[in-house]
Scaffold this motif. Structure first.
Motif, short mmCIF file in Angstrom:
data_model
loop_
_atom_site.label_atom_id
_atom_site.label_comp_id
_atom_site.label_asym_id
_atom_site.label_seq_id
_atom_site.Cartn_x
_atom_site.Cartn_y
_atom_site.Cartn_z
N PRO A 36 -7.06 -9.59 -2.47
CA PRO A 36 -8.06 -10.83 -2.27
C PRO A 36 -9.38 -10.27 -2.81
CG PRO A 36 -7.16 -10.04 -0.37
CD PRO A 36 -6.72 -9.08 -1.30
N ASP A 37 -10.12 -11.47 -2.72
CA ASP A 37 -11.33 -11.28 -3.28
C ASP A 37 -12.17 -10.58 -2.74
OD1 ASP A 37 -11.66 -14.95 -3.96
OD2 ASP A 37 -10.76 -13.39 -5.14
N HIS A 38 -13.12 -9.72 -3.48
CA HIS A 38 -13.91 -8.77 -3.04
C HIS A 38 -13.23 -7.51 -2.37
CE1 HIS A 38 -17.21 -11.54 -3.72
NE2 HIS A 38 -16.72 -12.34 -2.88
N GLY A 39 -11.83 -7.60 -2.72
CA GLY A 39 -11.32 -6.26 -2.13
C GLY A 39 -11.40 -5.07 -3.05
N ASN A 40 -11.16 -3.88 -2.59
CA ASN A 40 -11.26 -2.65 -3.27
C ASN A 40 -9.70 -2.30 -3.82
OD1 ASN A 40 -12.00 -0.24 -4.07
ND2 ASN A 40 -11.92 0.91 -2.19
N PRO A 41 -9.83 -2.25 -5.18
CA PRO A 41 -8.50 -2.07 -5.80
C PRO A 41 -8.05 -0.65 -5.59
CG PRO A 41 -10.10 -2.86 -7.25
CD PRO A 41 -10.63 -2.52 -6.27
N ASP A 42 -8.93 0.34 -5.08
CA ASP A 42 -8.60 1.77 -4.73
C ASP A 42 -7.63 1.66 -3.51
OD1 ASP A 42 -11.44 2.92 -6.47
OD2 ASP A 42 -9.45 2.65 -7.32
N ALA A 43 -7.78 0.88 -2.52
CA ALA A 43 -7.05 0.66 -1.50
C ALA A 43 -5.70 0.31 -1.55
CB ALA A 43 -8.13 -0.27 -0.24
N PHE A 44 -5.18 -0.01 -2.84
CA PHE A 44 -3.95 -0.57 -2.91
C PHE A 44 -3.37 0.62 -3.97
CE2 PHE A 44 -4.07 -4.17 -0.33
CZ PHE A 44 -5.32 -4.64 -0.28
N TYR A 45 -1.99 0.55 -3.92
CA TYR A 45 -1.15 1.20 -4.91
C TYR A 45 0.07 0.60 -4.89
CZ TYR A 45 1.43 3.49 -1.37
OH TYR A 45 2.14 3.69 0.02
N PHE A 46 0.84 0.97 -6.43
CA PHE A 46 2.19 0.34 -6.47
C PHE A 46 3.23 1.34 -6.10
CE2 PHE A 46 1.72 -3.86 -7.84
CZ PHE A 46 0.34 -3.95 -8.42
N THR A 47 4.40 0.94 -6.21
CA THR A 47 5.61 1.60 -6.08
C THR A 47 6.62 1.28 -6.79
OG1 THR A 47 6.72 1.23 -3.96
CG2 THR A 47 5.12 3.07 -3.88
N ALA A 48 7.43 1.64 -7.86
CA ALA A 48 8.36 1.06 -8.48
C ALA A 48 9.57 1.77 -7.98
CB ALA A 48 8.37 1.59 -9.98
N ASN A 49 10.54 0.70 -7.52
CA ASN A 49 11.93 1.40 -7.12
C ASN A 49 11.74 2.33 -6.02
OD1 ASN A 49 13.23 -0.71 -8.55
ND2 ASN A 49 13.29 0.97 -10.27
N GLY A 50 10.53 2.62 -5.14
CA GLY A 50 10.41 3.53 -4.15
C GLY A 50 9.73 4.89 -4.74
N LYS A 51 9.52 4.77 -5.90
CA LYS A 51 8.73 6.04 -6.54
C LYS A 51 7.36 5.58 -6.75
CE LYS A 51 12.37 7.73 -9.33
NZ LYS A 51 13.12 8.44 -10.73
N LEU A 52 6.37 6.54 -6.30
CA LEU A 52 4.94 6.35 -6.20
C LEU A 52 4.46 6.23 -7.91
CD1 LEU A 52 2.22 6.29 -4.95
CD2 LEU A 52 2.21 8.70 -4.88
N LEU A 53 3.47 5.45 -8.17
CA LEU A 53 2.87 4.98 -9.39
C LEU A 53 1.71 5.49 -9.04
CD1 LEU A 53 4.81 2.01 -10.65
CD2 LEU A 53 5.11 4.31 -11.21
N ALA A 54 1.22 6.60 -9.44
CA ALA A 54 -0.20 7.18 -9.23
C ALA A 54 -1.23 6.56 -10.33
CB ALA A 54 -0.40 8.52 -8.93
N ASP A 55 -0.63 6.31 -11.54
CA ASP A 55 -1.66 5.92 -12.69
C ASP A 55 -1.60 4.36 -12.91
OD1 ASP A 55 -1.68 7.06 -16.13
OD2 ASP A 55 -3.11 6.04 -14.78
N ASP A 56 -2.77 3.74 -12.64
CA ASP A 56 -2.84 2.50 -12.70
C ASP A 56 -2.96 2.04 -14.11
OD1 ASP A 56 -5.27 2.11 -10.10
OD2 ASP A 56 -3.08 2.24 -10.26
N SER A 57 -3.34 3.05 -15.24
CA SER A 57 -3.25 2.22 -16.55
C SER A 57 -1.72 2.14 -17.08
CB SER A 57 -3.91 3.43 -17.23
OG SER A 57 -3.21 4.48 -17.32
#
Length: 348
Positions: free
Chosen positions: A40-61
């Motif tokens: 959402p607008d004005h949301g903090n990107p660092d408060a979210f993270y992605f997982t791919a097929n259940g694996k944590l993706l710590a690097d946003d780049s």
């Protein structure tokens, strides 16, 4: 859809349904860009993270379509839980590889107390080599190969744990009874009276006066104030427990310090009263003999120069006193005759 386009499945926190995301590999799209477009607008990107097929993706780049996020993979956007150590929290959806790796790592085996105990009884406390005759023991009950301990003392390489050993006086020659036929139950030596193995299973004592090593059972069953092997008498303080417990070692250390303090005190008392021991007597006798030799040599060289008049007592005539030690005739008064051509003492 363009032939070069790729698709991934996307799930967001606000929607339980899977969405299909189409992207062009020629125009890389990073996870952070995708995250900014979804939160959402004005949301903090660092408060979210992605997982791919259940694996944590710590690097946003990481770009979408990379080997970490291949096409047709399921990409899930999740909230980062607070207070979970900053690692995304335990959601139950992460890969279990980390747990499998953690338990798959082989941890070092714990030291077997029985093996550790046995090592103290069959190996030298300094070199950790197998005990072999001749053996010695310190005043705290540690057993050594004599050669290894002497070499360490000469080379001044003795560890701090054995800094109470200052010289040969702190060594006790011990006589271990070998087991006939060699090793038995991980032991090479035994009690000469009961035959109990010298492997830490039973308590052993060493007698300081004779050095024989006997089991506690033998000394308990046969009440005697003499060694059961050589019949040499000993006192209770002559018994030193071998590889004793912490309390027993502390008691031996306290006894050792008391004995050393007593020796120092006795030396001071003897020195104060002019009493010397056997070694000092030998030194004094040697010095006295040497001094007497010097006095005799000096006296023999000064005999010709001796003059009795120089040491005449008070109220005594010097000439008369000197005549006691020398001839009263002067060399000028002496006349040689035909009957004697030898020179008297006065001509010397």
């Amino acid at each position: 859809m363009h032939s070069k386009s790729r698709q991934i499945l996307l799930r967001t926190p606000n929607s339980r349904r899977l969405q299909t995301l189409t992207f062009d590999p020629s125009q890389p799209l990073s996870l952070r860009d995708l995250k900014l477009s979804l939160i959402p607008d004005h949301g903090n990107p660092d408060a979210f993270y992605f997982t791919a097929n259940g694996k944590l993706l710590a690097d946003d780049s990481i770009p979408v379509g990379s080997p970490q996020v291949p096409a047709l993979s399921t990409l899930t956007l999740r909230h980062r839980l607070r207070g979970g150590g900053g690692d995304g929290g335990a959601t139950g959806a992460e890969s279990r590889d980390c747990y499998l790796k953690m338990y798959a790592e082989k941890k070092p085996d714990k030291i077997d107390p029985n093996e550790q105990r046995l090592s103290k009884w069959v190996n030298c406390a300094l070199s950790y080599e197998t005990l072999r005759q001749p053996c010695v023991m310190d005043r705290l009950g540690n057993v050594f190969n004599k050669e290894a301990l002497v070499e360490a003392l000469i080379g001044k390489k003795l560890p701090k744990a054995f800094n109470h050993i200052r010289g040969l006086k702190d060594m006790i020659d011990v006589k271990l009874e070998p087991i006939p036929g060699g090793e038995s139950n991980n032991a090479w030596f035994q009690c000469p009276i009961t035959g109990l193995e010298f492997n830490g299973t039973y308590k052993f004592f060493a007698l300081r006066k004779c050095g024989h090593v006997l089991s506690a059972k033998a000394l308990k069953e046969v009440k005697s104030k003499a060694c059961l092997v050589c019949y040499r008498e000993f006192d209770e303080c002559d018994k030193v427990v071998i590889n004793g417990s912490e309390e027993e070692v502390d008691a031996l250390r306290e006894r050792m310090e008391e004995e050393r303090a007593r020796v120092v005190k006795d030396k001071k008392q003897r020195k104060k009263h002019g009493i010397v021991d056997g070694k000092d007597v030998e030194k004094v006798a040697a010095r006295t003999e040497k001094l007497n030799g010097k006095i005799e040599s000096v006296g023999s060289t000064n005999n010709k120069r001796f003059k009795g008049a120089a040491v005449a007592p008070a109220n005594a005539t010097k000439e008369v006193y000197a005549s006691i030690f020398t001839s009263s005739k002067k060399k000028s008064d002496f006349r040689e005759t035909y009957s004697c051509r030898s020179l008297p003492l006065g001509r010397n």
